[in-house]
Scaffold this motif. Structure first.
Motif, PDB file in Angstrom:
ATOM      1  N   VAL A 103     -83.201 -40.873  54.178  1.00 47.14           N
ATOM      2  CA  VAL A 103     -82.546 -39.975  53.384  1.00 47.14           C
ATOM      3  C   VAL A 103     -82.758 -40.513  51.841  1.00 47.14           C
ATOM      4  O   VAL A 103     -82.882 -39.665  50.766  1.00 47.14           O
ATOM      5  CB  VAL A 103     -80.986 -39.581  53.751  1.00 47.14           C
ATOM      6  N   ALA A 104     -82.264 -41.762  51.518  1.00 47.40           N
ATOM      7  CA  ALA A 104     -82.596 -42.458  50.381  1.00 47.40           C
ATOM      8  C   ALA A 104     -84.114 -42.366  49.944  1.00 47.40           C
ATOM      9  O   ALA A 104     -84.217 -41.892  48.760  1.00 47.40           O
ATOM     10  CB  ALA A 104     -82.109 -43.953  50.526  1.00 47.40           C
ATOM     11  N   GLU A 105     -84.735 -42.329  50.596  1.00 48.36           N
ATOM     12  CA  GLU A 105     -86.089 -42.256  50.203  1.00 48.36           C
ATOM     13  C   GLU A 105     -86.486 -40.871  49.673  1.00 48.36           C
ATOM     14  O   GLU A 105     -87.482 -40.598  48.781  1.00 48.36           O
ATOM     15  CB  GLU A 105     -87.197 -42.864  51.514  1.00 48.36           C
ATOM     16  N   ARG A 106     -86.166 -39.926  50.696  1.00 52.20           N
ATOM     17  CA  ARG A 106     -86.359 -38.392  50.351  1.00 52.20           C
ATOM     18  C   ARG A 106     -85.629 -38.236  48.751  1.00 52.20           C
ATOM     19  O   ARG A 106     -86.019 -37.644  47.965  1.00 52.20           O
ATOM     20  CB  ARG A 106     -85.797 -37.617  51.130  1.00 52.20           C
ATOM     21  N   ILE A 107     -84.733 -38.992  48.657  1.00 51.08           N
ATOM     22  CA  ILE A 107     -83.752 -38.552  47.256  1.00 51.08           C
ATOM     23  C   ILE A 107     -84.736 -39.424  46.193  1.00 51.08           C
ATOM     24  O   ILE A 107     -84.777 -38.661  45.208  1.00 51.08           O
ATOM     25  CB  ILE A 107     -82.479 -39.151  47.303  1.00 51.08           C
ATOM     26  N   ARG A 108     -85.301 -40.349  46.141  1.00 50.19           N
ATOM     27  CA  ARG A 108     -86.139 -40.996  45.202  1.00 50.19           C
ATOM     28  C   ARG A 108     -87.325 -40.153  45.081  1.00 50.19           C
ATOM     29  O   ARG A 108     -87.723 -40.387  43.887  1.00 50.19           O
ATOM     30  CB  ARG A 108     -86.520 -42.381  45.686  1.00 50.19           C
ATOM     31  N   LEU A 109     -87.956 -39.734  46.040  1.00 58.10           N
ATOM     32  CA  LEU A 109     -89.128 -38.962  45.853  1.00 58.10           C
ATOM     33  C   LEU A 109     -88.927 -37.287  45.342  1.00 58.10           C
ATOM     34  O   LEU A 109     -89.675 -36.665  45.211  1.00 58.10           O
ATOM     35  CB  LEU A 109     -89.735 -38.702  47.182  1.00 58.10           C
ATOM     36  N   SER A 110     -87.617 -37.042  45.432  1.00 64.60           N
ATOM     37  CA  SER A 110     -87.272 -35.451  45.008  1.00 64.60           C
ATOM     38  C   SER A 110     -87.465 -35.036  43.962  1.00 64.60           C
ATOM     39  O   SER A 110     -87.694 -33.726  43.604  1.00 64.60           O
ATOM     40  CB  SER A 110     -85.744 -35.367  45.448  1.00 64.60           C
ATOM     41  N   LYS A 111     -87.559 -35.729  42.602  1.00 64.69           N
ATOM     42  CA  LYS A 111     -87.760 -35.412  41.357  1.00 64.69           C
ATOM     43  C   LYS A 111     -86.421 -34.753  40.987  1.00 64.69           C
ATOM     44  O   LYS A 111     -86.470 -33.859  39.836  1.00 64.69           O
ATOM     45  CB  LYS A 111     -89.068 -34.426  41.151  1.00 64.69           C
ATOM     46  N   LEU A 112     -85.456 -34.930  41.602  1.00 62.59           N
ATOM     47  CA  LEU A 112     -84.198 -34.390  41.124  1.00 62.59           C
ATOM     48  C   LEU A 112     -83.728 -35.178  39.668  1.00 62.59           C
ATOM     49  O   LEU A 112     -83.855 -36.116  39.662  1.00 62.59           O
ATOM     50  CB  LEU A 112     -83.110 -34.525  42.140  1.00 62.59           C
ATOM     51  N   ARG A 113     -83.092 -34.518  38.847  1.00 64.90           N
ATOM     52  CA  ARG A 113     -82.393 -35.202  37.962  1.00 64.90           C
ATOM     53  C   ARG A 113     -80.978 -35.655  37.738  1.00 64.90           C
ATOM     54  O   ARG A 113     -80.289 -34.811  38.615  1.00 64.90           O
ATOM     55  CB  ARG A 113     -82.609 -34.259  36.382  1.00 64.90           C
ATOM     56  N   TYR A 114     -80.678 -36.697  37.297  1.00 63.62           N
ATOM     57  CA  TYR A 114     -79.152 -37.246  37.434  1.00 63.62           C
ATOM     58  C   TYR A 114     -78.436 -36.373  36.436  1.00 63.62           C
ATOM     59  O   TYR A 114     -78.944 -36.083  35.362  1.00 63.62           O
ATOM     60  CB  TYR A 114     -79.295 -38.580  37.011  1.00 63.62           C
ATOM     61  N   SER A 115     -77.196 -35.920  36.803  1.00 59.09           N
ATOM     62  CA  SER A 115     -76.080 -35.544  35.933  1.00 59.09           C
ATOM     63  C   SER A 115     -74.890 -35.713  36.318  1.00 59.09           C
ATOM     64  O   SER A 115     -74.555 -35.684  37.425  1.00 59.09           O
ATOM     65  CB  SER A 115     -76.141 -33.759  36.094  1.00 59.09           C
ATOM     66  N   PHE A 116     -74.143 -36.374  35.297  1.00 58.30           N
ATOM     67  CA  PHE A 116     -72.857 -36.843  35.395  1.00 58.30           C
ATOM     68  C   PHE A 116     -71.996 -36.088  36.267  1.00 58.30           C
ATOM     69  O   PHE A 116     -71.381 -36.568  37.171  1.00 58.30           O
ATOM     70  CB  PHE A 116     -72.409 -37.453  34.123  1.00 58.30           C
ATOM     71  N   LEU A 117     -71.829 -34.885  35.999  1.00 58.67           N
ATOM     72  CA  LEU A 117     -70.997 -33.950  36.637  1.00 58.67           C
ATOM     73  C   LEU A 117     -71.616 -33.069  37.793  1.00 58.67           C
ATOM     74  O   LEU A 117     -70.581 -32.807  38.430  1.00 58.67           O
ATOM     75  CB  LEU A 117     -70.508 -33.125  35.477  1.00 58.67           C
ATOM     76  N   VAL A 118     -72.993 -33.152  38.133  1.00 53.98           N
ATOM     77  CA  VAL A 118     -73.422 -32.412  38.835  1.00 53.98           C
ATOM     78  C   VAL A 118     -73.960 -33.039  39.885  1.00 53.98           C
ATOM     79  O   VAL A 118     -73.291 -32.941  41.399  1.00 53.98           O
ATOM     80  CB  VAL A 118     -74.311 -31.363  38.435  1.00 53.98           C
ATOM     81  N   GLN A 119     -74.928 -33.786  39.776  1.00 52.46           N
ATOM     82  CA  GLN A 119     -75.700 -34.529  40.957  1.00 52.46           C
ATOM     83  C   GLN A 119     -75.818 -35.850  40.318  1.00 52.46           C
ATOM     84  O   GLN A 119     -76.453 -36.287  39.527  1.00 52.46           O
ATOM     85  CB  GLN A 119     -77.103 -34.072  41.526  1.00 52.46           C
ATOM     86  N   ASN A 120     -75.460 -36.903  41.107  1.00 49.98           N
ATOM     87  CA  ASN A 120     -75.099 -38.394  40.877  1.00 49.98           C
ATOM     88  C   ASN A 120     -74.982 -39.182  41.805  1.00 49.98           C
ATOM     89  O   ASN A 120     -75.417 -38.906  43.115  1.00 49.98           O
ATOM     90  CB  ASN A 120     -74.101 -38.511  39.662  1.00 49.98           C
ATOM     91  N   SER A 121     -74.421 -40.467  41.391  1.00 48.63           N
ATOM     92  CA  SER A 121     -74.268 -41.189  42.414  1.00 48.63           C
ATOM     93  C   SER A 121     -73.579 -40.845  43.938  1.00 48.63           C
ATOM     94  O   SER A 121     -73.477 -41.127  44.919  1.00 48.63           O
ATOM     95  CB  SER A 121     -73.726 -42.757  42.122  1.00 48.63           C
ATOM     96  N   ASN A 122     -72.314 -40.171  43.292  1.00 49.86           N
ATOM     97  CA  ASN A 122     -71.311 -39.411  44.501  1.00 49.86           C
ATOM     98  C   ASN A 122     -72.312 -38.416  45.331  1.00 49.86           C
ATOM     99  O   ASN A 122     -71.812 -38.375  46.464  1.00 49.86           O
ATOM    100  CB  ASN A 122     -70.194 -38.941  43.713  1.00 49.86           C
TER     101      ASN A 122
END
Length: 159
Positions: A104-123
């Motif tokens: 799952v971590a590898e899929r997240i790394r390859l996803s090209k999703l962007r970090y957003s403090f309030l929306v998608q982040n470490s949590n």
């Protein structure tokens, strides 16, 4: 004692400890950390951006035998981190779940999703990793104020 998978929360001092950074960790039968997965943003050189506001979303698997805090964060060993037991079992049963977490971590790394403090982040990453293993994040460690993004379901390709 068996090996364990724990869900961790680190209260962020910059936000008076109200907001937390969530992560997942595998400990051995003595409680010593073996591996940890943290989400966050990456710098252009691939190093972990501890003070991210934006950037590419990443998931980092830390191997505690190869310590490099620039690329592989460690939150479990911080004295203010708190953990909740998700699963306890034999080394082989925990290793099987952890392999899923790493996938799952590898899929997240390859996803090209962007970090957003309030929306998608470490949590969001910690929630995705936990759910990917077929486990449920502890309700005390998630929430829109305590752990922004923890309710966000990351859309990952099925690759």
């Amino acid at each position: 004692m068996n090996h364990r998978i724990l869900f961790g929360s680190y209260p962020i001092p910059r936000f008076a400890g109200i907001v937390s950074h969530n992560f997942v960790v595998w400990t051995d039968d003595t409680g010593r950390p073996l591996y940890e997965i943290n989400g966050g943003a990456a710098h252009a050189d691939g190093s972990f951006n501890y003070c991210a506001i934006r950037g590419p979303l990443t998931a980092v698997v830390t191997d505690y035998t190869k310590r490099d805090l620039v690329y592989c964060p460690e939150f479990y060993v911080r004295p203010t981190s708190r953990t909740t037991l998700l699963l306890e079992g034999s080394v082989s049963s925990i290793a099987a779940r952890w392999r899923t977490a790493v996938d799952v971590a590898e899929r997240i790394r390859l996803s090209k999703l962007r970090y957003s403090f309030l929306v998608q982040n470490s949590n969001s990453v910690a929630t995705a990793i936990t759910e990917g293993m077929g486990l449920k994040p502890p309700s005390a460690a998630v929430g829109r104020v305590k752990a922004p993004g923890s309710h966000r379901h990351l859309v990952l390709d099925a690759t």
